[in-house]
Design an enzyme around this catalytic site. Structure first.
Site, mmCIF file in Angstrom:
data_model
loop_
_atom_site.group_PDB
_atom_site.id
_atom_site.type_symbol
_atom_site.label_atom_id
_atom_site.label_comp_id
_atom_site.label_asym_id
_atom_site.label_seq_id
_atom_site.Cartn_x
_atom_site.Cartn_y
_atom_site.Cartn_z
ATOM 1 N N GLY A 31 -47.415 -18.836 14.716
ATOM 2 C CA GLY A 31 -47.208 -17.444 15.073
ATOM 3 C C GLY A 31 -45.961 -16.888 14.418
ATOM 4 N N GLU B 175 -50.332 -24.725 23.157
ATOM 5 C CA GLU B 175 -49.305 -25.256 24.073
ATOM 6 C C GLU B 175 -49.801 -26.539 24.743
ATOM 7 O OE1 GLU B 175 -46.108 -24.616 24.691
ATOM 8 O OE2 GLU B 175 -46.190 -23.218 23.033
#
Length: 628
Positions: free
Chosen positions: A178, A421
């Site tokens: 990201g 995550e």
């Protein structure tokens, strides 16, 4: 069991839901309600990225951008508040939540938690103010969950006092990063540190990836991942490095340092222990993802419940068309999911408080338990989001498939939450591993005497377990079915008993792992995953029970008791096969569980709107045409 009240003020429930950070939640809601907002339904990828960046800039102008940073660097020293802020962003465009999470949670958090004072002084204020946009470059094309074996290298050159960061092959390309494709200027890069000819495991380094004009830095290759199924406001990219030199001070050296002559030092003995300690500090992102998934799920359920109170379908004999939420089948789609959202909310609230309160000098066992709980609740929140948002979409029929009615966007944006995550399957194994530590002595010493002792202890435990289980079944057999099923102590005991049995069975199967570690573990992997899942179920139910105990309004408390019953009994219903196979439920009482869930759906149907209104989602985030 007191009757369900005729009406409950949703504001009373909101106060309980908002909990410790109620003031912060109220402030964020007010700002969200006052700001212009429109879901990114018809935007191109570049338009979406541009809008999200503008929104990120607006967020940076308030005090919450750096809530998790130390006050000395312009932050608020409020870890819990920072996580709650990310959670609240989950009511809106999830691309903004992820973009903010990358900048302040992952990138900024890595600098804060893995770096030392010089890094903090140099970077944190700039990160907070968006003067320095960054990336968190951990995942590689060939290694995602297996972070310990990343292939990017950082080799120290004592002659120049520099690390040389290099991507040795395509499998080591940093993937899905990201902020990399468009906005990032610097990346925290995770790489295998080598010095004096010895590899010391994965460490983190601050590596410039663009120059001041925005062009790739020398030796850095940047690729755009392109359009995704969702979250297209986030500029995910790929990074690779060709002998990129960075100063020795670029090493984030809280847990490991390299002297000018190349000597390595660390306050933690052992590369493996150091690695897991380092990763353990980075759980804020995992906690934030779980909370944000919960917010998106609440939004979806609020949309679906509101629609279900408006939409009519098929007529009764008297000719009046029926509101679809009056159908039991529709109630079963939405109300157990709504009960689970309440249960997970209270478990998430406890997790955030524990994360906020834990200190750097907390015992290692306490830190490991927090990491395990964060992993387990991330799994539960994100898998629930996937299932509940799909159910909400289906509950709205064709209207739910129109982008303008928001549910398709929520479905697409949250889909990846189950794998970033931390992949959920891997995280459940982490949870189970923590639970199995109590058996480690038996695993480590498989001498004949130890094996006999272990087996004897397990036999005694199994006898006690069967006796306990028999008492549980007897409780159901004696007296009124309804009274027994709705007994909270019985529900808690059943969840605890299931966890103990499953965990003990895993321990038995893994006892022979020393002979064939991979084969034995792989053959028992389904059992391991179940152990992690039922453990989380038990934690969530206990958190719900504690939340009800904190409720001081008698009507709200009575309503929440029913919601908690629905969470517990729907969970038991979904796992009836296990409870039947292991003698925890008789066939008759198993059928009674189904009837109880049906009864609860009917009792809670008049309160469905109250329960979703209590989430206090700003109205503009529920402005779907199907509700007008």
């Amino acid at each position: 069991m007191p009757p369900v009240p005729a009406a409950v003020d949703p504001d009373t429930l909101t106060s309980l839901l908002d909990g410790r950070w109620a003031g912060l939640r109220a402030d964020i809601r007010a700002e969200m309600a006052a700001a212009p907002y429109r879901d990114p339904i018809d935007l191109s990828v570049e338009e979406h990225r541009s809008r999200v960046f503008d929104q990120l800039t607006a967020l940076a102008a308030n005090d919450r951008a750096g809530l998790g940073f130390d006050k000395a660097y312009g932050g608020g020293s409020d870890i819990g508040g920072s996580v709650v802020s990310f959670e609240m962003l989950g009511f809106g465009d999830l691309s903004l939540m992820v973009k903010a999470g990358v900048q302040w949670g992952l990138f900024g958090g890595a600098v804060q938690l893995l770096g030392t004072a010089p890094h903090h002084e140099r970077y944190l204020r700039r990160i907070r103010d968006l003067d320095l946009l960054g990336c968190f470059a951990m995942t590689e094309h060939g290694h995602g969950s297996d972070v310990q074996h990343l292939r990017t290298t950082a080799t120290y050159d004592p002659d120049s006092g520099e690390f040389v960061v290099h991507t040795p092959d395509r499998g080591a390309t940093k993937e899905y990063i990201g902020n990399a494709a468009r906005d990032g200027r610097v990346a925290v890069v995770f790489a295998q540190l080598t010095t004096q000819g010895e590899t010391r495991g994965v460490h983190a380094f601050v590596v410039p990836i663009r120059d001041d004009a925005g062009a790739p830095a020398p030796g850095v290759t940047i690729e755009d991942c392109g359009p995704k199924a969702g979250l297209n406001g986030v500029d995910n990219g790929r990074l690779s490095f060709d002998q990129v030199r960075i100063p020795r001070e670029a090493l984030l050296n809280r847990f490991g340092d390299v002297a000018p002559d190349g000597t390595y030092s660390s306050p933690i003995e052992g590369d493996a222990r150091r690695f897991f300690t380092m990763l353990g500090t980075l759980i804020r992102g995992r906690v934030s993802v779980g909370g944000s998934a919960g917010s998106a799920t609440k939004r979806a359920l609020a949309l679906a419940v509101r629609y279900a109170e408006l939409r009519r379908q098929f007529a009764t004999p008297d000719g009046e068309e029926v509101v679809i939420l009056d159908y039991l089948g529709h109630q079963r789609k939405l109300l157990p999911a709504l009960a689970t959202s309440y249960a997970l909310h209270f478990a998430q609230e406890e997790l955030v408080a524990a994360l906020h309160d834990i200190t750097d000098d907390a015992p290692e066992q306490e830190q490991r338990e927090l990491e395990s709980r964060a992993a387990g609740l991330k799994v539960a929140n994100t898998w629930h989001a996937t299932a509940a948002i799909q159910a909400a979409r289906e509950a709205c029929g064709g209207a739910g498939y129109l982008a303008e009615n928001l549910l398709p966007g929520l479905k697409a944006d949250t889909d990846v939450f189950t794998t970033f995550e931390g992949d959920n399957t891997v995280l459940l194994q982490l949870v189970a591993k923590g639970l199995l530590t109590e058996y480690k002595d038996a695993f480590q010493n498989l001498s004949p005497l130890a094996t006999v002792r272990f087996a004897a202890e397990r036999v005694l435990g199994a006898v006690a377990e069967r006796t306990s289980a028999r008492k549980v079944v007897d409780r159901l057999t004696d007296g009124d079915d309804r009274e027994a099923l709705f007994d909270r102590d019985w529900q808690l005991k059943l969840f605890e008993d299931r966890e103990q049995h499953v965990l003990g069975g895993v321990a038995d199967r893994l006892r022979k792992a020393a002979q064939d570690p991979f084969g034995v573990f792989n053959a028992a992997q389904d059992h391991v995953l179940r152990a992690g899942r039922v453990h989380v179920d038990r934690l969530v139910l206990e958190a719900f029970v504690r939340a009800i105990a904190r409720c001081t309004d008698p009507d709200a408390k009575a309503l929440l008791e029913r919601v908690c019953d629905l969470y517990a009994l729907a969970n038991i219903e979904a796992d009836r096969a296990w409870f039947l196979e292991h003698g925890r439920l008789s066939t008759g009482r198993s059928k009674a569980v189904i009837a109880a869930v049906n009864t609860l759906c009917g009792e809670l149907r008049p309160h469905a709107r109250t329960l979703v209104d209590a989430f206090a989602i700003p109205e503009q985030y529920l402005a779907a045409p199907m509700l007008s």
